[in-house]
Structure formats: structure tokens, C-alpha cells
Design an enzyme around this catalytic site. Structure first.
Site, mmCIF file in Angstrom:
data_model
loop_
_atom_site.group_PDB
_atom_site.id
_atom_site.type_symbol
_atom_site.label_atom_id
_atom_site.label_comp_id
_atom_site.label_asym_id
_atom_site.label_seq_id
_atom_site.Cartn_x
_atom_site.Cartn_y
_atom_site.Cartn_z
ATOM 1 N N ASN A 9 0.865 -1.184 0.000
ATOM 2 C CA ASN A 9 0.000 0.000 0.000
ATOM 3 C C ASN A 9 0.898 1.228 0.000
ATOM 4 O O ASN A 9 1.404 1.630 1.049
ATOM 5 C CB ASN A 9 -0.918 -0.026 1.237
ATOM 6 C CG ASN A 9 -1.754 1.239 1.328
ATOM 7 O OD1 ASN A 9 -1.815 2.029 0.385
ATOM 8 N ND2 ASN A 9 -2.401 1.447 2.466
ATOM 9 N N LYS A 11 0.177 4.161 -0.281
ATOM 10 C CA LYS A 11 -0.470 5.377 0.248
ATOM 11 C C LYS A 11 -0.268 6.518 -0.761
ATOM 12 O O LYS A 11 -0.417 6.286 -1.954
ATOM 13 C CB LYS A 11 0.063 5.697 1.652
ATOM 14 C CG LYS A 11 -0.100 4.490 2.588
ATOM 15 C CD LYS A 11 0.069 4.806 4.025
ATOM 16 C CE LYS A 11 -0.108 3.521 4.832
ATOM 17 N NZ LYS A 11 -0.230 3.732 6.246
ATOM 18 N N HIS A 91 -9.822 1.054 4.751
ATOM 19 C CA HIS A 91 -8.547 1.340 5.406
ATOM 20 C C HIS A 91 -8.778 2.333 6.547
ATOM 21 O O HIS A 91 -9.596 3.249 6.426
ATOM 22 C CB HIS A 91 -7.546 1.898 4.389
ATOM 23 C CG HIS A 91 -6.151 1.920 4.934
ATOM 24 N ND1 HIS A 91 -5.700 2.905 5.775
ATOM 25 C CD2 HIS A 91 -5.125 1.042 4.793
ATOM 26 C CE1 HIS A 91 -4.450 2.638 6.122
ATOM 27 N NE2 HIS A 91 -4.074 1.512 5.535
ATOM 28 N N GLU A 93 -7.166 4.806 7.539
ATOM 29 C CA GLU A 93 -6.964 6.224 7.206
ATOM 30 C C GLU A 93 -8.201 6.804 6.519
ATOM 31 O O GLU A 93 -8.535 7.974 6.691
ATOM 32 C CB GLU A 93 -5.701 6.388 6.336
ATOM 33 C CG GLU A 93 -4.449 6.229 7.199
ATOM 34 C CD GLU A 93 -3.232 5.686 6.489
ATOM 35 O OE1 GLU A 93 -3.188 5.688 5.247
ATOM 36 O OE2 GLU A 93 -2.309 5.235 7.199
ATOM 37 N N GLU A 159 -5.458 -4.648 10.932
ATOM 38 C CA GLU A 159 -4.550 -3.531 11.159
ATOM 39 C C GLU A 159 -4.864 -2.891 12.503
ATOM 40 O O GLU A 159 -5.821 -2.117 12.603
ATOM 41 C CB GLU A 159 -4.737 -2.460 10.086
ATOM 42 C CG GLU A 159 -4.399 -2.910 8.696
ATOM 43 C CD GLU A 159 -4.190 -1.708 7.778
ATOM 44 O OE1 GLU A 159 -3.071 -1.541 7.318
ATOM 45 O OE2 GLU A 159 -5.122 -0.938 7.569
ATOM 46 N N GLY A 165 2.169 3.343 11.371
ATOM 47 C CA GLY A 165 2.945 4.580 11.365
ATOM 48 C C GLY A 165 4.354 4.433 11.907
ATOM 49 O O GLY A 165 5.167 5.323 11.749
ATOM 50 N N SER A 201 2.862 -1.300 10.482
ATOM 51 C CA SER A 201 4.310 -1.065 10.632
ATOM 52 C C SER A 201 5.161 -2.302 10.377
ATOM 53 O O SER A 201 6.111 -2.543 11.114
ATOM 54 C CB SER A 201 4.622 -0.545 12.027
ATOM 55 O OG SER A 201 4.144 0.742 12.154
HETATM 56 P P1 13P Z 1 2.537 1.281 7.916
HETATM 57 O O1 13P Z 1 3.153 0.007 7.431
HETATM 58 O O2 13P Z 1 3.136 2.508 7.326
HETATM 59 O O3 13P Z 1 2.448 1.330 9.399
HETATM 60 O O4 13P Z 1 1.052 1.281 7.391
HETATM 61 C C1 13P Z 1 0.262 0.162 7.535
HETATM 62 C C2 13P Z 1 -0.869 0.330 6.629
HETATM 63 O O5 13P Z 1 -1.651 1.247 6.775
HETATM 64 C C3 13P Z 1 -0.959 -0.598 5.519
HETATM 65 O O6 13P Z 1 -2.105 -0.387 4.804
#
Ligand code: 13P
Length: 243
Positions: A9, A11, A91, A93, A159, A165, A201
Site C-alpha cells: 500500500n 499510500k 482502510h 486512514e 490492522e 505509522g 508497521s
Molecule cells: P505502515 O506500514 O506505514 O504502518 O502502514 C500500515 C498500513 O496502513 C498498511 O495499509
């Protein structure tokens, strides 16, 4: 989906189309043994660029509507036509920043199935708390999506939001216990055996902890580490090497 599955991902990365193509090329090279399946979820604007370099691509989100006047949205059938085979749904976020509800997430799962996309559905508790309290939050998320999940074959990504993060320590035994519970609950409620990924993470430093539990983890949803060339290529090799 083939085990171990690694979903990258990205992002809101990388900054340019050229970098997206280069990163996808490196990931494809690292994944060439095809021991598992690596899926790249780039920002939608790079979908076709990445598709030119890599077989398995995912959209990071999809509209809950099949069509209509929804400025800025992308439908599941558009994603399918551009070569995507997966879509990330719910997700944390998006739940936080776009205030997405379980009801909308259920709709997105259904739109994905209609377009023959496999939804990768994210669930997880916001705060680090006792397993019982955390399970209460996750169970509520599952209860509201199971009627839609049952209509096809989805993938769950656990998650723990507090672990996303990078700066908080994830307890792999805790994560594994929660994933076992999620899998069992879906099996009992929906009569489905759903693959389950861990996200939160995951990086080259902590992956060994999770690989101890590889028998109950079908793969990983990797965030920021997946947009860094050296980190993700090493991670793929480590994961492939251990399954
Ligand atoms: P990180 O691996 O940056 O913590 O993010 C996890 C995530 O949101 C995967 O979709």
C-alpha cells in the site's frame, strides 16, 4: 490469492509517475520467483503505469456507487477495466479522514464483487487496549460487513490502528491471537475460510517476529516500507524465504 501475499500500500507515494514505474519494476524483480503473490496498490493516478510493470495491482479505495454523479470517485468496474484485480476497502486512514462507515464499506465490498475484484477489507481497533475490549470493536466492524462479505470471496487485513505509522511496538503474539479470532468468527458466522493479512508497521526490522506465526498469517499489508525500494525488496525476499 497465493500465500504468502504481500500487499504494497504505497499510500500517497511516490511523487512522480517516473518514480512509480521505477519502484514497480524493482518490486517485480524482487518478486520474480513467484513463490507468493505481491500486489501493488499505488495511488489511482499511477494504476496503468504500475500495471505496465506488474501483474497484480489494487486500487487503494473504490466508490460505494456503481455509477452516477460522484465527482472524484472511481468505480469498481473502471478499476477492473484498467487491469486491477484487487481493491483495499475500509482502510483506517479512510475511516478516520473520510469518516467512512461500516455501512459504506459493506457497499464497497458488494461493488467490488460485482466488478469481479477481490476486496482486501481492513479491520482493527483504534487504541491499544485489552484483547477483550479490542475484540469488541473488531467484532462490531465484522458484524456490519459479514452480510456483504458472504456474497463473494474477500480477504481480511487486520490492522491495529495504534500500530500504524512506525513508532509503536507491535506485539506479534497479540496480533496473531486476534487474527485467529477473526478467522474463526468469520468461519462460524459466514461459513467462509477467509485469508487474513497482517498490517501495521511491518518492516525489515520486525518481520522476523511475525514470521514466527506464519502458519496463521496468510500475508502482509505493508504501508510506508512498501514505498521504499531497498526496504520492500529486502522484505519480499525475507518473507518469500521463510514460507
Ligand atoms: P505502515 O506500514 O506505514 O504502518 O502502514 C500500515 C498500513 O496502513 C498498511 O495499509
Amino acid at each position: 490469492m497465493k500465500n504468502p501475499c504481500i500487499v504494497c500500500n504505497w499510500k500517497m507515494n511516490p511523487a512522480s509517475q517516473k518514480e512509480a514505474a521505477a519502484l514497480a519494476r524493482e518490486i517485480t524483480r524482487a518478486a520474480k520467483s513467484k513463490k507468493g503473490e505481491v500486489i501493488i496498490a499505488p495511488p489511482a493516478i499511477y494504476l496503468s503505469t504500475v500495471k505496465n510493470e506488474h501483474t497484480h495491482v489494487a486500487l487503494q479505495d473504490v466508490s460505494e456507487y456503481a455509477k452516477g454523479a460522484h465527482t472524484g470517485s472511481i468505480s469498481a468496474s473502471m478499476a477492473k477495466n484498467m487491469g486491477a484485480s484487487y481493491v483495499i476497502v475500509g482502510h483506517s486512514e479512510r475511516r478516520r479522514e473520510q469518516h467512512e462507515t461500516n455501512e459504506q464499506i459493506a457497499q464497497k465490498i458488494e461493488r467490488a464483487y460485482e466488478a469481479k475484484l477481490t476486496p482486501i477489507i481492513c479491520v482493527g481497533e483504534l487504541k491499544k487496549e485489552t484483547p477483550e475490549r479490542a475484540w469488541g470493536k473488531i467484532k462490531k466492524q465484522l458484524d456490519e460487513i459479514i452480510p456483504s462479505l458472504k456474497k463473494g470471496k474477500g480477504v481480511i487485513a487486520y490492522e491495529p490502528v495504534w500500530a500504524i505509522g512506525g513508532d509503536k511496538k507491535t506485539d506479534s503474539a497479540y496480533a496473531q491471537a486476534m487474527m485467529y479470532r477473526i478467522k474463526l468468527y468469520i468461519r462460524m458466522q459466514a461459513q467462509l475460510i477467509t485469508p487474513i493479512l497482517y498490517g501495521g508497521s511491518v518492516n525489515c526490522k520486525n518481520i522476523e517476529d511475525f514470521l514466527e506465526y506464519k502458519d496463521s498469517i496468510d500475508g502482509f499489508l505493508v504501508g510506508s516500507a512498501s514505498a521504499q525500494k531497498k526496504e520492500i525488496t529486502t522484505l519480499i525476499k525475507k518473507i518469500y524465504g521463510s514460507y
